[in-house]
Motif scaffolding. Structure first.
Motif: not given
Lengths: 255, 423
Positions: A118-129
């Motif tokens: 899901p876009v939102r979940e992906f976005r969160k993970e990407l920004l954290e990494r």
């Protein structure tokens, strides 16, 4: 690191030809989950060819057996190796203009995990990494490797390593072209991957990275072969003595 | 020298049919005079020489109408199309007539006019940007056009939402569009070509008059069904201080030739042409662009991308002309072609006529296959070869699409994505 578990990666009798020329002349390796191997050798010894060949670069003819987590992947194309958990951090990552880092990574993560994230979940993970790697969030919207500095490209390779969470990763000269701050960040990423049980082979000709990443096993690679294998102390010895003292071993056809 | 094409290829344009068509459509004497004059240009008829730069890559005879395009009345079709809140105007041309005109309240209150060109044409602009003298297909259109729309946006009016024109191809369509943008007006207008089928033909002409300091974003989106052979001519005349942006997107048809461009007629005029074409199977595309700098301190920029699969063919010719009196101008042109199969072929030919020294001008053209290193990189991240190729093609085209206004961009991006998933 757990030596009791099955190896995450092994290869046996790997020979690689580029055209008529044999560049890799018989390599055997076994890597356990979370284990870090360093392959060190002079320029032109065939280290990068080994890394690209193992991943399945179409220009290289590879013989021998490549096993990933117990499965023979020798004849699989690169995308299928990747989906089974294999990764290559490129020495010279190619630019893909028009494709943003975020959209590319979402496609890659979906392909490797076998399901759309899901876009939102992906976005969160990407920004954290990205934060872990001290990257400006604006990077997510830039075209992949397009106009990136050498150091930026290497960070993006490590970002991919952390997002894709492979079982096994080859890192080809990931330390070259980095200033000391970037080197520390990249090393942190590699250590994080190892702590997540990714087995890794670092291909390098500098000892520098090994101040921040502590390999369990060090291999010396010369003229297409592993000519010596040892512990971390071998890297220090190479730093002190160079490669010349190993020439006789290389001439004798390796270990 | 190659033999001239046979004169018997002449289209039949009976004078009595032209007169009857004009009368039935309620045209005034001025429009009829233009029709007759255009018809006279076609007698005696000769196709352009294939040595002519415009026709080197495409046989002009392919576009000739079968029979007399003026002989039949409008077809009995009743397509429907509705305005929604994302549009200022929705207008639909089909079966040789303007079938639907819907104007939103904001546009209507601002004085925006959208009407049947047959009854509205004699306003001094008709035929001034694309005269019958432009070429044989433009002359056929001027003599025999049926079904047209006039869009007039008054001076000073800015429209928040785009104007959408939809042109539905039938057996033979000879449509005509005239857009008049008043001084200081600002709006987006999209001309979409759809429909058609085996043996359909289209000969279209669009004229756009951009008033001083106006800002017009024009999209020409061609997504005909397979089987259509079509030629579209679109030209803008851009007055002082005005900005004209053309977005070109070509997807459909079997053979398509586009002749598009702008005259930078007033000092400080700016023109941008951004486009993409995607061809597959045996599609034949021939795009010609012209940026004609007639006034001082004008600037133009062109970025056109072509991606081909199958045995598709593309020719691109890009004219930049800088007139002797157009000093202080600049012009840039870039055409890149990506070939996804060994059978696809593309040509790219810049044509520069720089008639003054006081100018900055550059052009670039490439034709290349997909980069195997890019494919390997994406495949090493788990993307299957077809998906990797799609990502690369999408990125290749999206660099250009990223420069388009939002509505047009999103529409074309969706069409590109849909096309990529059917390849």
């Amino acid at each position: 690191m757990n030596h009791d578990s099955n190896p995450v990666f092994s290869c046996a009798g790997v020979r690689i030809h580029i055209g008529e020329k044999e560049v890799v002349k018989g390599v055997d390796l076994t890597v356990q989950p979370g284990e870090i191997h360093a392959i060190m050798g002079p320029n032109g010894s065939g280290k990068s060819t080994l890394a690209n060949g193992l991943m399945g670069h179409p220009a290289y003819a590879v013989e021998g057996t490549v096993t990933l987590a117990g499965e023979d992947v020798s004849s699989l194309p690169p995308d299928e190796k990747a989906r089974r958990g294999m990764f290559l951090a490129f020495q010279y990552p190619v630019a893909v203009p028009g494709v943003t880092v975020a959209s590319f990574l979402r496609a890659a993560v979906s392909a490797v995990r076998g399901a759309d994230v899901p876009v939102r979940e992906f976005r969160k993970e990407l920004l954290e990494r990205m934060a872990d790697l001290e990257m400006d969030p604006a990077f997510a919207g830039r075209y992949l490797n397009d106009g990136f500095s050498g150091g930026e490209k290497k960070r993006v390779e490590i970002l991919q390593l952390l997002m894709l969470k492979p079982r096994f990763a080859l890192l080809d000269e990931t330390d070259s072209g980095l200033d000391i701050d970037a080197l520390k960040v990249v090393a942190r990423g590699i250590n994080t991957a190892a702590s997540n049980d990714t087995g890794m082979v670092l291909v390098t000709h500098y000892q520098r990275l090994l101040n921040y990443v502590h390999p369990h096993v060090v291999h010396v690679f010369m003229d297409g072969r592993i000519v010596r294998t040892g512990g971390p102390e071998l890297a220090l010895e190479l730093e002190e003595r160079g490669y010349d003292w190993l020439e006789p071993a290389a001439a004798a056809g390796g270990v | 020298m190659a033999s001239r094409p046979a004169v018997e290829a002449a289209p039949t344009l009976a004078l009595e049919h032209i007169d009857a068509l004009s009368r039935a459509a309620g045209e005034d004497a001025g429009i009829l005079a233009i029709r007759r004059e255009a018809r006279a240009r076609l007698t005696p008829f000769a196709l352009p020489d294939r040595a002519n730069h415009l026709w080197r890559y495409t046989n002009p005879a392919r576009f000739l109408p079968d029979g007399d395009p003026t002989a039949q009345g409008p077809a009995d079709v009743s397509p429907t199309w509705r305005l929604d809140e994302s549009l200022s105007v929705a207008a639909l041309l089909a079966g040789g007539a303007l079938r639907v005109v819907e104007i939103g309240d904001a546009a209507r209150n601002a004085g925006v006019v959208v009407e049947d060109l047959h009854r509205a044409a004699a306003d001094g602009f008709f035929g001034t940007v694309v005269p019958a003298a432009h070429g044989f297909l433009e002359a056929i259109n001027a003599a025999a056009w049926r079904g047209g729309v006039l869009v007039r946006v008054p001076a000073g009016v800015s429209l928040e939402h785009p104007i959408r024109l939809r042109l539905v191809a039938g057996d033979l369509m000879v449509p005509r569009v005239l857009v008049v943008a008043g001084e200081d007006s600002s709006f987006e207008i999209i001309e979409g070509h759809v429909g058609g089928g085996a043996a359909s033909k289209v000969i279209g002409v669009t004229e756009i008059v951009v008033g001083a300091h106006a800002d017009v974003r024009y999209g020409l989106v061609q997504r005909w069904e397979a089987g259509v052979t079509g030629h579209l001519t679109a030209r803008a005349r851009v007055a002082a201080g005005a900005h004209f942006q053309m977005s070109l997107a070509s997807f459909g048809g079997t053979a398509f030739k586009a002749d598009v461009g702008a005259f930078l007629a007033g000092e400080g005029a700016r023109v941008e042409t951004f486009g993409v074409a995607m061809g597959g199977e045996a599609q034949h595309f021939d795009h010609h662009t012209e940026h004609i700098h007639e006034a001082r301190k004008t600037s133009s920029n062109l970025d056109f991308k072509v991606a081909l699969t199958g045995a598709a063919r593309s020719a691109y010719t890009g004219m930049i002309r800088i007139a002797p009196g157009a000093g202080g101008s600049e012009a840039y042109q870039e055409n890149r072609n990506l070939l996804l199969s060994g059978q696809a072929r593309a040509e790219s030919i810049p044509e520069l006529e720089i008639l003054t020294d006081d100018v900055r001008c550059s052009h670039g053209a490439t034709v290349s296959p997909i980069d195997p290193e890019q494919l390997f990189y994406l495949e090493s991240r788990g993307l299957a070869p077809m998906q990797a190729a799609r990502v690369i093609v999408y990125g290749f085209l999206d660099q250009t699409l990223g420069r388009l206004p939002q509505t047009t961009r999103e529409r074309i991006q969706a069409l590109v994505a849909a096309r990529l998933h059917t390849e």
